[in-house]
Structure formats: C-alpha cells, structure tokens
Design an enzyme around this catalytic site. Sequence first.
Site, PDB file in Angstrom:
ATOM      1  CB  ALA A 230      -0.914  -0.008   1.220  1.00  0.00           C
ATOM      2  CD  GLU A 233       1.764  -1.238  -6.693  1.00  0.00           C
ATOM      3  OE1 GLU A 233       1.093  -0.626  -7.545  1.00  0.00           O
ATOM      4  OE2 GLU A 233       2.736  -1.952  -6.973  1.00  0.00           O
ATOM      5  CB  SER A 235       3.712   6.873  -3.068  1.00  0.00           C
ATOM      6  OG  SER A 235       3.287   6.964  -1.731  1.00  0.00           O
ATOM      7  CB  CYS A 340      -4.614   5.275   3.777  1.00  0.00           C
ATOM      8  SG  CYS A 340      -2.878   4.921   3.376  1.00  0.00           S
ATOM      9  CD  GLU A 349       6.896   8.167  -1.644  1.00  0.00           C
ATOM     10  OE1 GLU A 349       6.940   7.623  -2.755  1.00  0.00           O
ATOM     11  OE2 GLU A 349       6.626   7.561  -0.592  1.00  0.00           O
TER      12      GLU A 349
END
Length: 391
Positions: A230, A233, A235, A340, A349
């Site tokens: 998670a 993928e 990001s 999340c 990020e």
Amino acid sequence: MALDFADPAFLTDPYPALARLRSQAPLSWHEPTGRWLAAGHAEANAVLRDRRLGRFWTDRQPAGVWEPFNTLHRNQMMENEPPVHTRLRSLVAQAFGRGHVERLGPAIAAEANTLLDQAGSDFDLLADLAEPLAVTVIAELLGVPAPDRDRLRPWSAAIVRMYEVTRTEADEAAALDACREFAGYLDHLAATRRAAPRDDLISHLVAASDGGDRLSGPELVASAILLLNAGHEASVNALGSGVVALMRHRGQWERLLADRGLVPAAVEEFLRYDPPLHMFVRTAAADVTIGGVTVPAGAEVAALLGAANRDPAVFAAPDTFDVGRDPNPHLGFGAGLHFCLGAPLARLELRAALGALLERMPDLDLAVEPPQRPTFVLRAFTEIRVTATVG
C-alpha cells in the site's frame, strides 16, 4: 447501465461512464460482478464508514493451492474487523508513530533530488523517479537493506494484480509465487531484527510480537507486506497521474511555479482528480440502507472512489483539475475504520517529489502521451516519458 470493467475505452478514461452511472443511480446493482456499486460521494462515504459493512476474509479455494495468498490476507488489518483489526492496527500504528515518518522528511527530499540528477533530461517519470523514490522511502522506514530493495516492487506488483476485477491464470500464478517469496523474505528479516534490533519499523513490529497475545509471526509478516504494497503502490501511481494531469493543464503547472505554497493542495487534487485506488469492497453484515437503497445482508458493495471524487454535489466543477481546490474532501485515502494508515507518509513523499520537480525542472513536459495500464482498481500508467532541462 452496466459498467464493463474490461472495456479498453473505459480503462483509458473511466470518468464519463462513472458520471453517467452516478447520475442514473448513486447506488446501483451491477449484475456482471454481483455487487452493488456506490458511485455518489455520500453513498461511497457511507459504505466506507458504516460499521455494518466490513471486511470479512474468506480463504480462496482450493486452500492448499492458495495457502500463501490466504495466509497473508487472513492476517492483515485491512481484511479484518474489530476486535482483530483494532489490535493489529493499534500495534502497527504504535510502531509507525515513533517518529519514523517525521525523521524521513529530509531524506525523502534529498533522494528525490538525487534521482533527478541521475535521470537526465529525457526520462521515465515512473521508472526513474516515482518507483525508486517510493521503494526507497518505504524500505528505509521498514529497514529493508539497500541490496534487497529491487525485489520489492516486482513482488508488490504481482500481488496487487489479484485485486483487479479482471485477471488471468498467469496473474494468479505470479501472485502466489510473490506471496511465497515475499513472506519468506520478511520472515527472515524479522528473525534478523529479533537477534539484532535497529531503529526501524520491522524491529518495532518484532518488539510488538514478543510477549502476550500480540502480533503473531504471520501477522507481523502480513502487516509489513501490507505497508510495503500500500505504501508504494499508491505513491507511485498518485505522482504519475498527478504530474500527467499537470502536463495536460499547463496553466496549473505555471500556477505552481508561481506559488509553491500550493503544493500541499495540489497533492490533494492529485488524489481527487485521478486517484490511484478506484474501488474498495465491503460486505454487509446486516441489511443496510444507503441512499434509500437496501443492501441485503451478505451482499458485497463497492465504493467507487474515482466516481465519488467527481460528484458535483460535493465538488464545484468536478471535472476541472484545480491545484488550489479548497475545500477538497476527497476519498483518495478511504474513510472510516480502514482509512489509510500511511496517508501522512504518502503526502510527505508526494509533496517532496512535486517540489523537487518544480524546483529542478520548471520546463518539464510530456515527451509522448503516456500509455494507460489496462486496469481499473489500481489506476496507473505503464510509462510516463518526460523531457526537461535539468537545473
């Protein structure tokens, strides 16, 4: 209308069909998949938040064949409800929250700049920036040694292919191999950290598994793999789709160049306008009425996040890409119990990567129109060739 999740035209641009579905019925029955589809923002939000709708894992059959896949998912927080979910999420959140995310900020920015230095003036945004940055960030967080990090992305890509509405037998075989290899690797890494702890997430998860009814060995491995899958993928694909949207809307790129203070809002618009995750499925534990429609006990209902994120009842000019959009109550990270856990890391990020591109490559542009990956649940491009003058 019935959506065709295998139609190439739909996969290239699902939003017109999703808009038609939402206007006809914000919650409707989809015969081909045997699920209810929630396309309106209020309805999708309700699906994600209503505690009568949950994740109840059922092992794939035959169990002997699917054992590696079943073991990983049976022990993940994402596939469980309270009290199991509460225990798993609490332990992972404790380890996740020990300053790990905050300390990575400068390192993420530095890595983004290093990758751009190496990329040159003609490069693939995904392969040369988004993917290595995401893998480095989540691997650094977990404590995966640098020589092993190239193995993570192929394993993750093979496993998440299982979440698509359409998949092949070859996809399933590759996912099983990846589950087996990935679990074996993380089990070995956990044993290494148990013998010699470090200041990383795996070491803290190991500590959370020692003593009492806490994280079991399979739960530790499953939790680490969930964070890896998670964590990078989403990001990778959010950065890719967001930058493509900026290149197709040059005025918005110029707006960011003129006002870097809009970067946080732009990242939120990336997650709304073309989100990396389009479907999250729940099962009704009892009859549940949503938007005036009753979903019977035992039925599956899917929240269509991309459709919800363009609902005109919530978003002004929903098909317009606006890097200054405010408010922006998108569902890109989900909502409710399963919101999340890695959202703060993903935001950090994405902001770092976008900031580096603006600073170093103000003349960034698409070299060619990028090809869309033929998937719906996890929406992404296969390649994004860009050109720029390196500054």
